[in-house]
Scaffold this active site. Structure first.
Site, PDB file in Angstrom:
ATOM      1  N   GLU A 173       6.644   5.781  -9.357  1.00  0.00           N
ATOM      2  CA  GLU A 173       5.185   5.545  -9.310  1.00  0.00           C
ATOM      3  C   GLU A 173       4.522   6.582  -8.407  1.00  0.00           C
ATOM      4  OE1 GLU A 173       3.858   1.552  -8.489  1.00  0.00           O
ATOM      5  OE2 GLU A 173       5.546   0.673  -9.534  1.00  0.00           O
ATOM      6  N   GLY A 182       0.783  -1.235   0.000  1.00  0.00           N
ATOM      7  CA  GLY A 182       0.000   0.000   0.000  1.00  0.00           C
ATOM      8  C   GLY A 182       0.814   1.284   0.000  1.00  0.00           C
ATOM      9  N   SER A 183       2.042   1.226  -0.542  1.00  0.00           N
ATOM     10  CA  SER A 183       2.814   2.481  -0.582  1.00  0.00           C
ATOM     11  C   SER A 183       2.167   3.474  -1.546  1.00  0.00           C
ATOM     12  CB  SER A 183       4.278   2.227  -0.949  1.00  0.00           C
ATOM     13  OG  SER A 183       4.397   1.849  -2.292  1.00  0.00           O
ATOM     14  N   ASN A 184       1.589   2.978  -2.615  1.00  0.00           N
ATOM     15  CA  ASN A 184       0.866   3.890  -3.530  1.00  0.00           C
ATOM     16  C   ASN A 184      -0.392   4.440  -2.866  1.00  0.00           C
ATOM     17  OD1 ASN A 184       1.993   4.240  -6.390  1.00  0.00           O
ATOM     18  ND2 ASN A 184       2.270   2.037  -6.041  1.00  0.00           N
ATOM     19  N   HIS A 240       0.925   0.560 -13.365  1.00  0.00           N
ATOM     20  CA  HIS A 240       1.586  -0.697 -13.741  1.00  0.00           C
ATOM     21  C   HIS A 240       3.096  -0.465 -13.837  1.00  0.00           C
ATOM     22  CE1 HIS A 240       1.815  -4.696 -15.482  1.00  0.00           C
ATOM     23  NE2 HIS A 240       2.684  -4.198 -16.341  1.00  0.00           N
ATOM     24  N   ASP A 244      -4.180  -4.680 -18.593  1.00  0.00           N
ATOM     25  CA  ASP A 244      -3.130  -3.663 -18.774  1.00  0.00           C
ATOM     26  C   ASP A 244      -3.116  -3.051 -20.176  1.00  0.00           C
ATOM     27  OD1 ASP A 244      -2.291  -4.109 -16.131  1.00  0.00           O
ATOM     28  OD2 ASP A 244      -0.958  -5.731 -16.731  1.00  0.00           O
ATOM     29  N   ILE A 247      -8.090  -9.625 -11.030  1.00  0.00           N
ATOM     30  CA  ILE A 247      -8.545  -9.061 -12.305  1.00  0.00           C
ATOM     31  C   ILE A 247     -10.054  -8.844 -12.221  1.00  0.00           C
ATOM     32  CG2 ILE A 247      -8.779  -9.505 -14.786  1.00  0.00           C
ATOM     33  CD1 ILE A 247      -6.103 -11.071 -14.553  1.00  0.00           C
ATOM     34  N   LEU A 248     -10.469  -7.625 -12.470  1.00  0.00           N
ATOM     35  CA  LEU A 248     -11.899  -7.296 -12.383  1.00  0.00           C
ATOM     36  C   LEU A 248     -12.630  -7.762 -13.643  1.00  0.00           C
ATOM     37  CD1 LEU A 248     -11.368  -3.708 -10.929  1.00  0.00           C
ATOM     38  CD2 LEU A 248     -12.348  -5.666  -9.686  1.00  0.00           C
ATOM     39  N   MET A 271      -4.264  -7.173  -6.835  1.00  0.00           N
ATOM     40  CA  MET A 271      -3.796  -8.338  -7.585  1.00  0.00           C
ATOM     41  C   MET A 271      -4.917  -9.213  -8.166  1.00  0.00           C
ATOM     42  SD  MET A 271      -0.684  -7.729  -7.486  1.00  0.00           S
ATOM     43  CE  MET A 271       0.103  -9.200  -8.133  1.00  0.00           C
TER      44      MET A 271
HETATM   45  C1  GRF Z   1       3.399  -1.382  -7.564  1.00  0.00           C
HETATM   46  O1  GRF Z   1       4.650  -1.633  -8.148  1.00  0.00           O
HETATM   47  C2  GRF Z   1       2.337  -1.274  -8.616  1.00  0.00           C
HETATM   48  O2  GRF Z   1       2.790  -0.713  -9.806  1.00  0.00           O
HETATM   49  C3  GRF Z   1       1.989  -2.723  -8.850  1.00  0.00           C
HETATM   50  O3  GRF Z   1       2.032  -3.300  -7.567  1.00  0.00           O
HETATM   51  C4  GRF Z   1       2.931  -2.567  -6.733  1.00  0.00           C
HETATM   52  C5  GRF Z   1       2.155  -2.144  -5.520  1.00  0.00           C
HETATM   53  O4  GRF Z   1       2.960  -1.555  -4.537  1.00  0.00           O
HETATM   54  N1  GRF Z   1       0.737  -2.828  -9.552  1.00  0.00           N
HETATM   55  P1  GRF Z   1       2.300  -0.878  -3.267  1.00  0.00           P
HETATM   56  O5  GRF Z   1       1.374  -1.893  -2.609  1.00  0.00           O
HETATM   57  O6  GRF Z   1       1.553   0.338  -3.715  1.00  0.00           O
HETATM   58  O7  GRF Z   1       3.462  -0.529  -2.371  1.00  0.00           O
END
Ligand code: GRF
Length: 194
Positions: free
Chosen positions: A179, A20-22, A114, A150, A97-98, A95
């Site tokens: 990202e 969940g860093s994003n 991605h 994708d 696929i919808l 992770m």
């Molecule tokens: C990221 O590299 C994103 O591009 C991919 O999965 C990873 C998720 O990282 N789809 P995080 O959970 O957001 O840290």
């Protein structure tokens, strides 16, 4: 003087499966005055996802559905999205696929990040494949989600140079940093007020 209230922000749900860093980064972005989004809901298919801790830290509602029975989980998710007036979905390391049906319910309103320069390296293990193929560059892409994996319209990409000694882990770290810059930038590009 009456304080003017800014334009309404887009009610957004973020879907995660892991670290969940994003998600954390999008939450921080959403809290900025200029951000066009507001994060209302976190959806995870994984009850152990580390990223779920941000629900508590930032007081954002969370829902967990295992997605083993996709149809049932998607129906429950859609109900949550509707009842929370969600208008944008940001997939961030989700992770699963919808289904086509689910995507059609939110046509043009689902974004994904991605870790490759799409259309190269769709799917999993992108860094491994890029290194194996001796690519000079890889990167990350924010795109709209359609029913093909994708493959939706690309909003923004960032190119990253591979070093001679690149490993999967070093490349993953390097690209993840980008990202975190790219996702908010893509959202601003799509929705920011002039
Ligand atoms: C990221 O590299 C994103 O591009 C991919 O999965 C990873 C998720 O990282 N789809 P995080 O959970 O957001 O840290």
């Amino acid at each position: 003087m009456v304080k003017s209230i800014g334009p309404k922000k887009i009610r957004t749900a973020v879907f995660i499966s892991g670290t969940g860093s994003n998600l954390k980064n999008l939450i921080k972005f959403s809290l900025k005055k200029k951000s066009p989004i507001e994060i209302i809901l976190i959806i995870s298919n994984n009850p152990k996802a580390k990223g779920l801790e941000y629900s508590k830290i930032y007081k954002i509602k969370k829902k967990i559905y295992n997605y083993n029975k996709k149809k049932i989980s998607e129906t429950k998710t859609l109900k949550d999205l509707k009842s929370n007036d969600i208008n944008l979905i940001c997939l961030a390391g989700f992770m699963k696929i919808l289904s086509k049906d689910f995507i059609n319910n939110f046509k043009g309103k689902i974004l994904n990040i991605h870790p490759s320069l799409l259309p190269k390296y769709k799917g999993l293990n992108t860094h491994d494949r890029a290194i194996h193929n001796k690519e000079k560059y890889s990167g990350c892409t924010v795109h709209l989600v359609n029913s093909k994996l994708d493959s939706g319209k690309i909003i923004l990409q960032k190119k990253v140079k591979l070093s001679k000694k690149e490993t999967v882990s070093s490349l993953q770290k390097k690209i993840l940093k980008h990202e975190h810059i790219l996702y908010p930038k893509a959202i601003s590009k799509l929705f920011a007020n002039p």
